[in-house]
Structure formats: C-alpha cells, structure tokens
Design an enzyme around this catalytic site. Structure first.
Site, mmCIF file in Angstrom:
data_model
loop_
_atom_site.group_PDB
_atom_site.id
_atom_site.type_symbol
_atom_site.label_atom_id
_atom_site.label_comp_id
_atom_site.label_asym_id
_atom_site.label_seq_id
_atom_site.Cartn_x
_atom_site.Cartn_y
_atom_site.Cartn_z
ATOM 1 N N ARG A 70 0.849 -1.196 0.000
ATOM 2 C CA ARG A 70 0.000 0.000 0.000
ATOM 3 C C ARG A 70 0.881 1.241 0.000
ATOM 4 O O ARG A 70 1.995 1.225 0.519
ATOM 5 C CB ARG A 70 -0.903 0.014 1.234
ATOM 6 N N TYR A 198 -1.609 -3.569 -7.012
ATOM 7 C CA TYR A 198 -1.331 -4.360 -5.813
ATOM 8 C C TYR A 198 -2.386 -4.226 -4.722
ATOM 9 O O TYR A 198 -2.783 -3.116 -4.360
ATOM 10 C CB TYR A 198 0.033 -3.964 -5.219
ATOM 11 N N GLY A 199 -2.791 -5.340 -4.166
ATOM 12 C CA GLY A 199 -3.574 -5.433 -2.930
ATOM 13 C C GLY A 199 -4.538 -4.288 -2.669
ATOM 14 O O GLY A 199 -5.382 -3.956 -3.504
ATOM 15 N N GLY A 200 -4.355 -3.685 -1.505
ATOM 16 C CA GLY A 200 -5.269 -2.650 -1.048
ATOM 17 C C GLY A 200 -5.345 -1.437 -1.968
ATOM 18 O O GLY A 200 -6.299 -0.658 -1.898
ATOM 19 N N LYS A 207 -9.538 -2.115 1.575
ATOM 20 C CA LYS A 207 -9.212 -0.953 2.411
ATOM 21 C C LYS A 207 -9.981 0.297 1.979
ATOM 22 O O LYS A 207 -10.444 1.075 2.815
ATOM 23 C CB LYS A 207 -7.712 -0.676 2.346
ATOM 24 N N HIS A 227 -10.631 -1.950 11.518
ATOM 25 C CA HIS A 227 -9.558 -2.830 11.051
ATOM 26 C C HIS A 227 -9.385 -3.938 12.088
ATOM 27 O O HIS A 227 -8.406 -3.942 12.849
ATOM 28 C CB HIS A 227 -8.284 -1.981 10.914
ATOM 29 N N SER A 249 -1.424 -3.531 10.367
ATOM 30 C CA SER A 249 -1.136 -4.501 9.307
ATOM 31 C C SER A 249 0.083 -5.344 9.660
ATOM 32 O O SER A 249 1.070 -4.827 10.187
ATOM 33 C CB SER A 249 -0.851 -3.756 8.004
ATOM 34 N N CYS A 251 0.614 -7.599 11.913
ATOM 35 C CA CYS A 251 0.919 -7.777 13.340
ATOM 36 C C CYS A 251 0.220 -9.014 13.901
ATOM 37 O O CYS A 251 0.035 -9.122 15.111
ATOM 38 C CB CYS A 251 0.513 -6.555 14.146
ATOM 39 N N THR A 254 -4.338 -12.353 11.273
ATOM 40 C CA THR A 254 -4.743 -13.629 10.667
ATOM 41 C C THR A 254 -4.382 -14.784 11.606
ATOM 42 O O THR A 254 -5.175 -15.711 11.801
ATOM 43 C CB THR A 254 -4.084 -13.794 9.281
ATOM 44 N N ASN A 255 -3.200 -14.707 12.228
ATOM 45 C CA ASN A 255 -2.794 -15.783 13.142
ATOM 46 C C ASN A 255 -3.737 -15.887 14.345
ATOM 47 O O ASN A 255 -4.117 -16.981 14.748
ATOM 48 C CB ASN A 255 -1.364 -15.560 13.657
ATOM 49 N N ASP A 276 -9.537 -9.429 9.068
ATOM 50 C CA ASP A 276 -8.976 -8.105 8.781
ATOM 51 C C ASP A 276 -9.933 -6.938 9.054
ATOM 52 O O ASP A 276 -9.491 -5.895 9.474
ATOM 53 C CB ASP A 276 -8.522 -8.057 7.317
ATOM 54 N N ASN A 363 6.189 -8.612 1.930
ATOM 55 C CA ASN A 363 4.734 -8.368 1.898
ATOM 56 C C ASN A 363 4.062 -9.255 0.853
ATOM 57 O O ASN A 363 3.005 -8.925 0.341
ATOM 58 C CB ASN A 363 4.454 -6.887 1.599
ATOM 59 N N SER A 364 4.673 -10.399 0.511
ATOM 60 C CA SER A 364 4.017 -11.300 -0.443
ATOM 61 C C SER A 364 2.739 -11.837 0.200
ATOM 62 O O SER A 364 2.641 -11.936 1.426
ATOM 63 C CB SER A 364 4.953 -12.429 -0.865
ATOM 64 N N ARG A 365 1.771 -12.193 -0.635
ATOM 65 C CA ARG A 365 0.426 -12.463 -0.109
ATOM 66 C C ARG A 365 -0.178 -13.728 -0.695
ATOM 67 O O ARG A 365 0.185 -14.169 -1.783
ATOM 68 C CB ARG A 365 -0.502 -11.289 -0.488
ATOM 69 N N ASN A 492 -1.489 -17.576 22.803
ATOM 70 C CA ASN A 492 -2.306 -16.376 23.054
ATOM 71 C C ASN A 492 -3.700 -16.758 23.562
ATOM 72 O O ASN A 492 -4.424 -15.925 24.103
ATOM 73 C CB ASN A 492 -2.400 -15.518 21.786
HETATM 74 C C1 OXD Z 1 -3.154 -4.431 5.411
HETATM 75 C C2 OXD Z 1 -3.789 -5.615 4.801
HETATM 76 O O1 OXD Z 1 -2.225 -3.864 4.826
HETATM 77 O O2 OXD Z 1 -4.666 -6.183 5.443
HETATM 78 O O3 OXD Z 1 -3.576 -4.062 6.508
HETATM 79 O O4 OXD Z 1 -3.455 -5.975 3.663
HETATM 80 MN MN MN Z 2 -5.257 -5.122 7.195
#
Ligand code: OXD
Ligand code: MN
Length: 580
Positions: A70, A198-200, A207, A227, A249, A251, A254-255, A276, A363-365, A492
């Site tokens: 982004r 790319y992405g967002g 986003k 978010h 982002s 952090c 997803t985990n 997300d 930042n590969s997705r 966690n």
């Molecule tokens: C971000 C994402 O950048 O979810 O927050 O892709």
């Molecule tokens: Mn995000």
C-alpha cells in the site's frame, strides 16, 4: 450482461468514454468466468501455473517490483472541507483530484478490457452489508475480487433493488510510481485508483471501500467500520463467545483469528469469522454485533508454517492465488519461514541468490476464499452477525505495554484505542520498525478526521449500557537482550481466556492507573518456559515511562485542535494524574 440501474449504466458509459477500452465485460461471479480469466492470464503471462500436482489450482502473480505494498503517501481523502479529512489523512481538493485523475484515465484502457465488478461487502442478505461496483482493467483484480467479496449477479441484483452503491474506478495505468494515486471521495461514495495493481491499492472493496469509505458512512449512519479480526471461541461446554481485535497490518491478525489452542486447552475450539475487517452495529437490545464484510483472506505469506498458523498453511495448499512469493525447483511456492523446501527462483523471477535479499517479498500475499480454511465459522455468513463480548486493541511494542490490560470503562477504552502505537511493517511502503501512532490500527484507513472518529466512538456509551469490554494486548514485548517474553501464536489462547473470564466477572485483577491487569496467579502459564521475572516484566507498568507515553499522546492529540473531544482529553489527563 448490463443493468437496469440507470445511475450505474450512466457511470459505466461515462467511464468507458473517458478510458476508451476495446471492450466492456460485466462480471457475473461464476466459476466458469473465474476459470476463463485464469486461462487468459496464464496465456498472457499475468499468472504463472504452480505445481498442479502438489498445489492444485494455485497460481503465482509477480507484481511490478515498484508496486508491492500500500502507498500511504499517495493515498488521499478528498472532502470539500480539508478539516473533515483531518491531520491523519493526506487531503486534496475534490476538483483538483478529479482533474488530475481525469487526465490520467484519459484513454488509459485502450487495448484493454473494462471489467465491471458488482460486489457486496457482507452477507448478501444482511441489512448490515453494503454494495459497490469496481470498474477495472485488470483481470488479476477481477479474480481476487471473486475470492475476497461476494461478487457478480447476486450483488448486482441487490444494487438494482437498493439503488445505492460505492463507485470504484481502478486502472493499473503504466505502473509509473509518479503517476500512482489512490483517491477517496467519501461525500460522493467514490474511489479512484490509478497506477498500481497491488492489494489494497487495487482491490477496492477492501481498504478503500470497507474501511476508508465505510468508516465515513458508518459515522453518518451510527455504526463502526474497523480494522479488526473477528474470532469465535467455543468452550468445552459448547458456549460460544466472540472477540473483535484491532492490530496494525502484519501484526498477527490472521494468526489470532485462526489460532489453534494449546494441548492444555482440550475441548476449546477457535473459528474464524474474519481476519482483517469488522463492521459493528448496535442491535435493538444495545448489543454490538459484527459482520466480516469480506469473504476471503489476503494474508501475508512469509512466516506462515504448520507451527505458526496451521489453519492458514492448510488453507493455501490448493485454489490459492499467490502474489510475489518465490518458487522451488519443483515449481512449488516458497517463502521465508515456510520450514520446508528451498527457493530456486525469487519473487522477481531471478535465480535465487541470498545476496539479493529475501526470496519472497516480505509483503508477499495469498488470496484464498474464507470457506477454504479448516477453522471457517459458518456464522461468517449469518446476516445478523455475531455478538461481540470484547474489543481488543494491540500493536507491536518492544517495551512499555504489558501483555494484557483492561480498560476501566468505555471512555477509558476509547482512550486506549486512540493512544495505540506500533512499529511499522512491510505492509506499506516506507521504513520498517519505526514506532508511530496508529489509533485503533486505523491510521492508514480512517476516511475522516480522527477527532470526529473518536467522538463517534465515545457516542456509543450514550446509546447502550451493554457495550463490550475493551482490552489492550502486546504479544511483542522483549527483554533487554531482545528476546520475546511471550511465546505468542497458539499460546495467546491463555490471554483470550483471561479476557473472557474478565468479561464474565470470573476473575479479579490488579487495579492500576492504566487499567486492570491480571493477577499473576490468574494468568495461565502452566507448561510455558516463563520464569517469575519474565512474568513480572510482562505485567510490569513503569510509571515514568507511562507518563512519558501519555504526554506524547497528549501532544499527538494537540494536532487535532478544537475538534478533539473534550472527554478524550479529560481521560488522558485523568490517567496522567493517577500515575503521578
Ligand atoms: C493491510 C492488509 O495492509 O490487510 O492491513 O493488507
Ligand atoms: Mn489489514
């Protein structure tokens, strides 16, 4: 296919006159359409087939090396009044932004197909869902939108019924970073994006719509677009609770959303509603309910392995689009910390050489449908959403913030959210590891003035006396030698359990000026290699450091001038006084 909605028809006509595509194609969202586009992209080289025996229906896309994250410095909120965008956003006058974008869009789709993508954010029959239409010249965007949203015929039918939709215009342009802009016009419910695939920046439902435009819409309509992940926690008695958690982002949202409880939590089950974004509405009883507007995951790949996130790892073994990962000699996808295989070709398509840096871009997705996850909760499709017991804020802090603490009340919780800071990650271009203010993890995503946004958050206390409890967590605290004090990942669960126990009044707490902290005996560390001194550090509140932090928060609040809600200022002062 076309539409009976006059406004949509007119807009598509206007855009095609401006962008001059070779053809116009209306997406129906079918499997046939998806497969046809995949074939076309394999033929054009936009996609590369991965090993179909071991990774069936998996493909790799390599984005332009200048287009990998982004671009916050090129993202604008274009409100009539600059103050409405606030110091948290880059602002451009709408007329200037329109003129700039018109010039860029002029003829930009010559030789290309213009795709019309009607989509719905949220379950198609949910009163909380909102629709949009993205026009794009990128088939990669179309197939990603198919995985990430409810896209096609049903969405178009809802748009025709409701007559209201967010307009998103996207062109990859020539990918020149000097001609790249992501513009938002919240007052017109419009998005214009140029020069990135790319992405967002390009999947406008995510986003741009579900956070920047939706946060503004939510402030007008009395709800929240956040978010946040949404996780379902079922105890051994079969009772289900839901937590929404906001982290910046990359952090670990997803985990956490896909956590696998440790051995000692037999009978506990975790399922994912969202990883997300959460849209939160008060129901008639004053209960905050959440839907996930998305239907797929666009997750960070590096670091994903059977130990860190087995559910995500298993989800991406088939029917997945990978972007910017490396490949092995067997043509399987590869990324740092995959814990198997070796890279042969890096994310730029060169033979792998460690001297060139990581094999997969940091930042590969992966893009994958949510239903493919082993821990998918069918309630992600429930039009009524799920009731939220707790809201959790967090970030990446080496020091200062304890493992977990709870706010004294809603107002104090809003202060905790508004004071969040975190170290930057590879999800956005710019330096990595720099601590910056990231209120509610929304710094890059709030489509209007943060001061007004905090006032909107505070207003919920006037509308319900049944609001969720608010917490803050920090999985990333380190000792003096830089060692992480908390194991994180599945462990966690122990913190989630304390949070739920607090919500139900089942455990006491230490009452400190920054909030309620666990009594060391109540935090389950059985079987963990955490000694008493590490545990003390994890739960330590250094008063001098906190005063310094809250003074910095106070200075940050000053940037918002008169618009800052008085109640938020008073909360900040109250905590400083109690600390002194
Ligand atoms: C971000 C994402 O950048 O979810 O927050 O892709
Ligand atoms: Mn995000």
């Amino acid at each position: 296919m076309t539409t009976q909605n006059a406004a949509l028809k007119k807009w598509v006509d206007e855009v095609s006159k401006l962008t001059k595509p070779d053809q116009i194609y209306w997406c129906d969202g079918s499997e046939n359409e998806y497969q046809r586009l995949i074939k076309e992209m394999l033929a054009s080289g936009d996609l590369i087939e991965l090993n179909q025996r071991t990774y069936p229906n998996c493909y790799l896309h390599r984005s332009d090396p200048s287009d990998v994250a982004r671009v916050e410095h090129l993202t604008f909120v274009c409100t009539d009044n600059e103050e409405d965008a606030g110091p948290n956003n880059h602002w451009m006058a709408p007329a200037d932004a329109h003129a700039k974008m018109r010039a860029l869009y002029d003829g930009c789709m010559k030789g290309r197909t213009l795709y019309v993508i009607p989509y719905c954010m949220g379950p198609i029959d949910s009163p909380y869902a909102r629709c949009g239409v993205e026009i794009t010249d990128s088939p990669y965007v179309v197939v990603n939108m198919k995985l990430m949203t409810r896209m096609g015929k049903d969405a178009l039918a809802r748009i025709e019924q409701e007559g209201r939709f967010v307009k998103g215009l996207h062109s990859t342009g020539d990918l020149n970073p000097d001609r790249r802009f992501i513009m938002h016009f919240p007052e017109q419910l419009e998005i214009q994006s140029f020069g990135s695939g790319y992405g967002g920046n390009a999947l406008l439902g995510k986003k741009c719509h579900a956070l920047r435009i939706a946060s503004w819409q939510a402030s007008q309509e009395g709800w929240l677009a956040e978010h946040m992940l949404i996780v379902e926690i079922e105890n051994p008695q079969g009772e289900k609770r839901y937590i929404a958690a906001a982290f910046p982002s990359a952090c670990g949202k997803t985990n956490l959303a896909m956590l696998i409880p440790p051995e000692s939590y037999k009978g506990w089950k975790i399922r994912t509603i969202g990883d997300d974004i959460a849209w939160l509405h008060l129901d008639a009883k004053g209960q905050l309910r959440a839907i996930n507007p998305e239907s797929g995951y666009f997750g960070v790949v590096p670091g994903t392995n059977p130990k860190t996130n087995k559910n995500a790892y298993d989800s991406i073994q088939h029917d997945t689009i990978y972007t910017n990962v490396a490949t092995t000699a067997d043509n399987e996808p590869w990324w740092e910390d995959k814990k198997s295989g070796t890279p042969a070709i890096d994310w730029k398509g060169r033979p792998y050489d460690p001297a060139n840096g990581p094999a997969a871009h940091p930042n590969s997705r992966f893009t994958v449908p949510a239903k493919q996850s082993p821990c998918y909760s069918p309630l992600a499709d429930d039009p009524a959403g799920v009731p939220i017991s707790a809201i959790v804020f967090g970030g990446r802090r080496r020091e200062l913030a304890p493992l977990v603490y709870q706010s004294k009340d809603w107002k104090h919780g809003v202060l905790i959210g508004a004071s969040c800071a975190s170290e930057t990650t590879a999800a956005a271009t710019g330096a990595v590891g720099v601590t910056r203010r990231d209120p509610m993890a929304m710094k890059p995503f709030c489509g209007y003035n943060f001061a007004d946004y905090w006032a909107h958050w505070l207003s919920f206390a006037d509308r319900s006396d049944n609001l969720p409890e608010i917490f803050h967590v920090n999985w990333f605290r380190q000792d003096r030698d830089g060692k992480f004090l908390w194991p994180g990942f599945g462990e966690n669960m122990r913190v989630l359990k304390w949070i739920l126990d607090r919500c139900e009044g089942q455990v006491g707490a230490q009452d400190t000026p920054i909030g309620y902290l666990p009594l060391a005996a109540d935090l389950d560390t059985a079987g963990l290699q955490i000694n008493n001194s590490d545990l003390a550090s994890l739960l330590q509140v250094d008063k001098a450091q906190w005063i310094e932090e809250l003074d910095a928060v106070g200075e940050y609040f000053d940037e918002y001038g008169d618009r800052l809600p008085e109640a938020l200022r008073r909360e900040q002062e109250k905590v400083v006084n109690n600390l002194s």
